[in-house]
Motif scaffolding. Structure first.
Motif, PDB file in Angstrom:
ATOM      1  N   LEU A  57      85.964  99.382  17.281  1.00 42.15           N
ATOM      2  CA  LEU A  57      86.455 100.467  18.124  1.00 42.15           C
ATOM      3  C   LEU A  57      86.670 101.633  17.166  1.00 42.15           C
ATOM      4  CD1 LEU A  57      88.956  98.245  20.041  1.00 42.15           C
ATOM      5  CD2 LEU A  57      87.037  99.429  21.079  1.00 42.15           C
ATOM      6  N   LEU A  78     100.440  93.630  11.791  1.00 42.32           N
ATOM      7  CA  LEU A  78     101.560  92.841  12.297  1.00 42.32           C
ATOM      8  C   LEU A  78     102.150  91.880  11.274  1.00 42.32           C
ATOM      9  CD1 LEU A  78     100.145  92.318  15.868  1.00 42.32           C
ATOM     10  CD2 LEU A  78     102.193  93.600  15.275  1.00 42.32           C
ATOM     11  N   MET A 127     104.262  98.797  26.021  1.00 39.59           N
ATOM     12  CA  MET A 127     102.903  98.889  25.499  1.00 39.59           C
ATOM     13  C   MET A 127     102.353  97.514  25.155  1.00 39.59           C
ATOM     14  SD  MET A 127     103.088 102.036  22.816  1.00 39.59           S
ATOM     15  CE  MET A 127     104.685 101.705  22.093  1.00 39.59           C
ATOM     16  N   CYS A 128     101.048  97.325  25.406  1.00 44.61           N
ATOM     17  CA  CYS A 128     100.347  96.203  24.800  1.00 44.61           C
ATOM     18  C   CYS A 128     100.389  96.476  23.298  1.00 44.61           C
ATOM     19  CB  CYS A 128      98.875  96.203  25.199  1.00 44.61           C
ATOM     20  SG  CYS A 128      98.530  95.657  26.872  1.00 44.61           S
ATOM     21  N   SER A 129     100.655  95.447  22.492  1.00 43.86           N
ATOM     22  CA  SER A 129     100.591  95.685  21.057  1.00 43.86           C
ATOM     23  C   SER A 129      99.167  95.511  20.555  1.00 43.86           C
ATOM     24  CB  SER A 129     101.537  94.752  20.304  1.00 43.86           C
ATOM     25  OG  SER A 129     101.171  93.412  20.511  1.00 43.86           O
ATOM     26  N   SER A 130      98.327  94.869  21.361  1.00 39.48           N
ATOM     27  CA  SER A 130      96.906  94.771  21.024  1.00 39.48           C
ATOM     28  C   SER A 130      96.217  96.016  21.557  1.00 39.48           C
ATOM     29  CB  SER A 130      96.295  93.557  21.716  1.00 39.48           C
ATOM     30  OG  SER A 130      96.273  93.754  23.117  1.00 39.48           O
ATOM     31  N   TYR A 131      94.944  96.201  21.187  1.00 41.31           N
ATOM     32  CA  TYR A 131      94.119  97.141  21.934  1.00 41.31           C
ATOM     33  C   TYR A 131      94.118  96.598  23.360  1.00 41.31           C
ATOM     34  CZ  TYR A 131      91.970  99.495  17.873  1.00 41.31           C
ATOM     35  OH  TYR A 131      91.732 100.241  16.751  1.00 41.31           O
ATOM     36  N   TYR A 154      93.055  87.891  20.076  1.00 40.59           N
ATOM     37  CA  TYR A 154      93.973  89.026  20.065  1.00 40.59           C
ATOM     38  C   TYR A 154      93.578  89.955  18.940  1.00 40.59           C
ATOM     39  CZ  TYR A 154      98.452  91.481  19.269  1.00 40.59           C
ATOM     40  OH  TYR A 154      99.433  92.427  19.083  1.00 40.59           O
ATOM     41  N   HIS A 155      93.460  91.253  19.253  1.00 45.23           N
ATOM     42  CA  HIS A 155      93.141  92.232  18.212  1.00 45.23           C
ATOM     43  C   HIS A 155      94.024  93.453  18.383  1.00 45.23           C
ATOM     44  CE1 HIS A 155      90.239  95.488  16.542  1.00 45.23           C
ATOM     45  NE2 HIS A 155      91.144  95.163  15.657  1.00 45.23           N
ATOM     46  N   SER A 156      94.757  93.791  17.331  1.00 43.89           N
ATOM     47  CA  SER A 156      95.639  94.951  17.355  1.00 43.89           C
ATOM     48  C   SER A 156      95.297  95.868  16.197  1.00 43.89           C
ATOM     49  CB  SER A 156      97.093  94.497  17.221  1.00 43.89           C
ATOM     50  OG  SER A 156      97.954  95.610  17.100  1.00 43.89           O
ATOM     51  N   LYS A 157      95.477  97.163  16.401  1.00 41.47           N
ATOM     52  CA  LYS A 157      95.306  98.100  15.292  1.00 41.47           C
ATOM     53  C   LYS A 157      96.519  98.045  14.365  1.00 41.47           C
ATOM     54  CE  LYS A 157      94.593 103.058  14.509  1.00 41.47           C
ATOM     55  NZ  LYS A 157      93.609 103.033  13.429  1.00 41.47           N
ATOM     56  N   ARG A 158      97.610  97.447  14.834  1.00 35.87           N
ATOM     57  CA  ARG A 158      98.845  97.369  14.056  1.00 35.87           C
ATOM     58  C   ARG A 158      98.710  96.343  12.931  1.00 35.87           C
ATOM     59  NH1 ARG A 158     103.325  98.609  17.936  1.00 35.87           N
ATOM     60  NH2 ARG A 158     102.287  99.584  19.694  1.00 35.87           N
ATOM     61  N   SER A 218     106.089  94.842  20.752  1.00 38.38           N
ATOM     62  CA  SER A 218     106.238  96.260  20.407  1.00 38.38           C
ATOM     63  C   SER A 218     107.460  96.859  21.089  1.00 38.38           C
ATOM     64  CB  SER A 218     104.996  97.023  20.871  1.00 38.38           C
ATOM     65  OG  SER A 218     105.219  98.407  20.773  1.00 38.38           O
TER      66      SER A 218
END
Lengths: 310, 444
Positions: free
Chosen positions: A69, A177, B185-189, A171-175, B265
């Motif tokens: 992304l 974690l 908020m979702c913490s993921s995309y 699960y994929h986050s930009k954070r 989050s």
């Protein structure tokens, strides 16, 4: 004779790529973290060119992952990258972000486009929509059931790829974690390795025997499934349905493991193509895989036969 | 005396001609819709019986939608419908009829993630505007441009987009940009999470999300040598594998009294940055929360309405009022932060402590009538209250005062020791004038 389905395996290095071709892969998926997500290793453009040479000599295809992304600042890198890939003779690229589609059509139209939106590629009509925009293949979501996949096949106007083995991203986050958690704990975080080779995993209180790998890279935090999909036993159902490409996900596995798995699927595909009518699954193929399988990771049918509600 | 000096824009390099953003609020049901609009929303978004991502919300029937649209019209407000699932094969067949119905009942726009619903809407319900959902995780201007060329007038950006990136997107593409400014908020995309599917067999992208990101987890490190299981004996004999020889296969990365790992989050709150958001040119400010209470929606909408109006009326002399922040905190479910607008969230933006008590205030009563001569109001009971309790009245445009509940009577003039019955009409004295639709809240 039936149409020969493609056996696609991910590769993390040129050595692994060669070993997987020896083991019977028809296509390899490679790339680098800057453009593709959750890859077993990084290939520079020069290594990609080398990979194409090795593969094409043996009539094997090379696909490159561009399924990130992207944020604004990365956009300007894409046109040059896809031009390089096309010049190197890469057969196709995987994409999820429309910005890649635009760049390929404008700068490298000879590259095939495989639409891979991970868990979001869930129906034939949307796949056909991306087909009308230039995609030649859909990488189906791993959360689909066998029935959904088989009923989709006659309605699809483009090729279908199904993951048949290995772990999946859940699960994929930009954070960041893990880093955030460690900072919260007061642990040092600077320069600490939180990558996929560190062996970090999560356990949820009520699911003590399920270990969910977690790691960070420049694309954020990724959490992976606690089990490995293995549909070898029922591969013929997917072959009967006419699925075009079977993917083995080699992420977080050794080359040895991936070679064993590739050989097993190769045997099943070859046996089926030779004589679909009298095809019989051979338990020994699966036994080979079981012998190298991490006992802490279950081999499962994933969502192929699971009822999901909402 | 008239001053000839032109007002200087506060943020150089940004848009100088300000346009007023739309305030877009959630409405989980018809009643919430009415409160959201009465308290100042320019538009509300709702869910229908199908194709939305909140399968647990009491979603709207077409008849309720029609009534909601009628109500909204009186205020010049619009109603949007979230049709933001990623469809499966079985969902395809009903889409045409569903979209035709939405168009017929007067819905202004649908919020869509799956391109097949976009395509279908263009074909069968051309009067419906199509807005791209945040579920598409659109975070760059090329992708925004792609959707504009597909005919969409508006994109809801991914929550991972920074203010700077939004400015750049606005510069490259002439399209309406909507962003979340408040709420969970979702913490993921968004959409890139199937934890629910794996933990509970509930499909998150069709509305079954069970919020596994809010659960607690233990973090470990695998201490087994690579592939020890291939030849266990060999591995045990290796001299470098001490841990493994001792039978240690995993190392906990937490101490006994540490909080557990979580992806949870904090909630988004951009109240303190309204000028920046307006000046960067965001066209629609969206509040999250179709599952939230009437009290929550009314309070949050009320505050943002005042802040936006106050800034637009006089940008130069705008000040953030402390009472707005106090009000927001009365509805807050979780600690608040600014998401990705200024920085990538770090350890202070996540919740590791056990979740604190929920919202500290309750909706206690709704003002139905007010009699100026006697200074009494008729209140519809919404929660238990009784004489002697501290309460607050609030309403649109900043109406706000505190008082103690005095004597209360039922409709027949009988004095009551407490208001116990839901929706009962209660008469009581109020310290200041109130209006129909003002709300009364009490501390829990």
């Amino acid at each position: 004779m039936r149409k020969q389905p493609e056996l696609l395996v991910t590769a993390g290095s040129l050595e692994e790529l060669t070993a997987l071709i020896d083991a019977g892969a028809d296509a390899l998926l490679i790339g680098e973290e800057k453009f593709g997500m959750r890859l077993p290793g990084n290939f520079t453009p020069a290594q990609i060119a080398e990979a194409v040479k090795i593969a094409h000599d043996r009539k094997v295809k090379i696909y490159v992952s561009l399924n990130n992304l992207f944020h604004n600042e990365q956009l300007e890198l894409i046109p040059d990258y896809v031009k390089q890939l096309a010049a190197a003779g890469v057969d196709g690229v995987e994409f999820g972000d429309p910005s890649v589609l635009t760049a390929v059509k404008e700068h490298a139209p000879q590259l095939k486009l495989h639409w891979n939106a991970e868990m979001l590629s869930t129906n034939y009509a949307t796949a056909n929509y991306w087909g009308s925009k230039g995609a030649s293949r859909v990488v189906l979501a791993r959360e689909l059931s066998m029935d959904e996949i088989t009923e989709m096949m006659p309605k699809l106007e483009i090729e279908a790829q199904v993951q048949v083995h290995g772990m999946t991203n859940i699960y994929h986050s930009k954070r960041r974690l893990v880093q955030s958690y460690m900072a919260h704990q007061g642990r040092p975080v600077q320069g600490v390795d939180l990558g996929k080779d560190r062996g970090l995993f999560l356990v949820e209180a009520e699911r003590k025997d399920e270990k969910y790998p977690i790691y960070e890279d420049s694309n954020g935090t990724h959490i992976m499934s606690s089990d490995d999909i293995c549909i070898l036993e029922d591969l013929h159902v997917l072959m009967n349905a006419g699925v075009d490409s079977f993917k083995i996900e080699g992420l977080m596995k050794s080359t040895h493991y991936n070679v064993v798995v590739t050989k097993a699927y190769r045997k099943a595909i070859d046996a089926y193509v030779q004589d679909p009518e009298n095809y019989q699954f051979d338990e020994s193929w699966l036994e080979e895989i079981r012998r190298v399988q991490d006992p802490e990771r279950e081999l499962s049918f994933g969502f192929f036969y699971k009822e999901q509600v909402y | 005396m008239q001053t000839l000096e032109k007002p200087k824009p506060k943020y150089t390099g940004k848009r100088h001609r300000l346009s007023k953003p739309e305030l877009l609020a959630p409405a989980g049901n018809l009643e919430k819709l009415k409160f959201a609009i009465h308290y100042g929303a320019d538009a509300v978004y709702i869910g229908g019986q199908h194709y939305g991502l909140r399968s647990n919300a009491d979603n709207f029937s077409f008849e309720e939608m029609r009534e909601g649209v009628e109500f909204a019209k009186k205020y010049g407000a619009k109603v949007f419908v979230a049709t933001n699932i990623y469809a499966h094969n079985e969902d395809i067949e009903g889409i045409e009829d569903y979209l035709r119905n939405l168009e017929e009942v007067g819905i202004s726009a649908i919020i869509v993630a799956d391109p097949i619903i976009i395509e279908t809407a263009k074909r069968v319900a051309p009067k419906l505007e199509v807005h791209l959902s945040t579920q598409q995780s659109t975070v760059n201007w090329q992708a925004v441009k792609f959707w504009k060329e597909e005919g969409l007038p508006r994109v809801v950006l991914g929550r991972e987009t920074s203010l700077e990136e939004i400015a750049e997107i606005k510069k490259h593409v002439d399209i309406e940009i909507e962003t979340f400014i408040h709420g969970a908020m979702c913490s993921s995309y968004s959409g890139r999470c199937v934890l629910s599917n794996h933990f509970t067999d509930r499909d998150s992208n069709r509305g079954g999300c069970c919020q596994s990101c809010r659960w607690k987890y233990d973090l470990f490190e695998d201490a087994r040598p690579a592939e020890a299981w291939i030849s266990e004996e060999e591995a045990r004999e290796s001299s470098v594998l001490k841990n493994f020889k001792l039978g240690v296969t995993q190392l906990p990365l937490f101490n006994e009294d540490d909080n557990a790992f979580s992806m949870s989050s904090k909630d988004l709150c951009m109240l303190e940055s309204i000028p920046e958001l307006i000046e960067v040119g965001i066209d629609s400010f969206k509040i999250e929360g179709r599952m939230k209470s009437i009290h929550y929606v009314a309070t949050v909408v009320n505050v943002y309405r005042q802040a936006i109006d106050s800034y637009m009326a006089d940008p130069e002399n705008y000040v953030l009022k402390p009472e707005w922040i106090e009000e927001i905190n009365k509805a807050a479910n979780r600690p608040l932060n600014t998401g990705f607008f200024f920085n990538t969230p770090d350890h202070e933006d996540h919740i590791y402590e056990p979740e604190e008590k929920a919202v500290p205030y309750d909706f206690a009563g709704l003002v139905l009538e007010y009699d100026e001569e006697t200074g009494t109001a008729v209140i519809q009971q919404r929660n238990y209250f009784k004489p002697g309790q501290e309460i607050e009245f609030f309403g649109p445009d900043g109406t706000f005062f505190k008082q103690t509940v005095g004597q209360i009577w039922d409709e027949d003039g009988n004095e009551l020791d407490a208001a116990r019955h839901p929706l009962q009409r209660i008469r009581m004295k109020v310290d200041k004038p109130v209006r129909y639709f003002d709300m009364m809240r009490k501390r829990k």
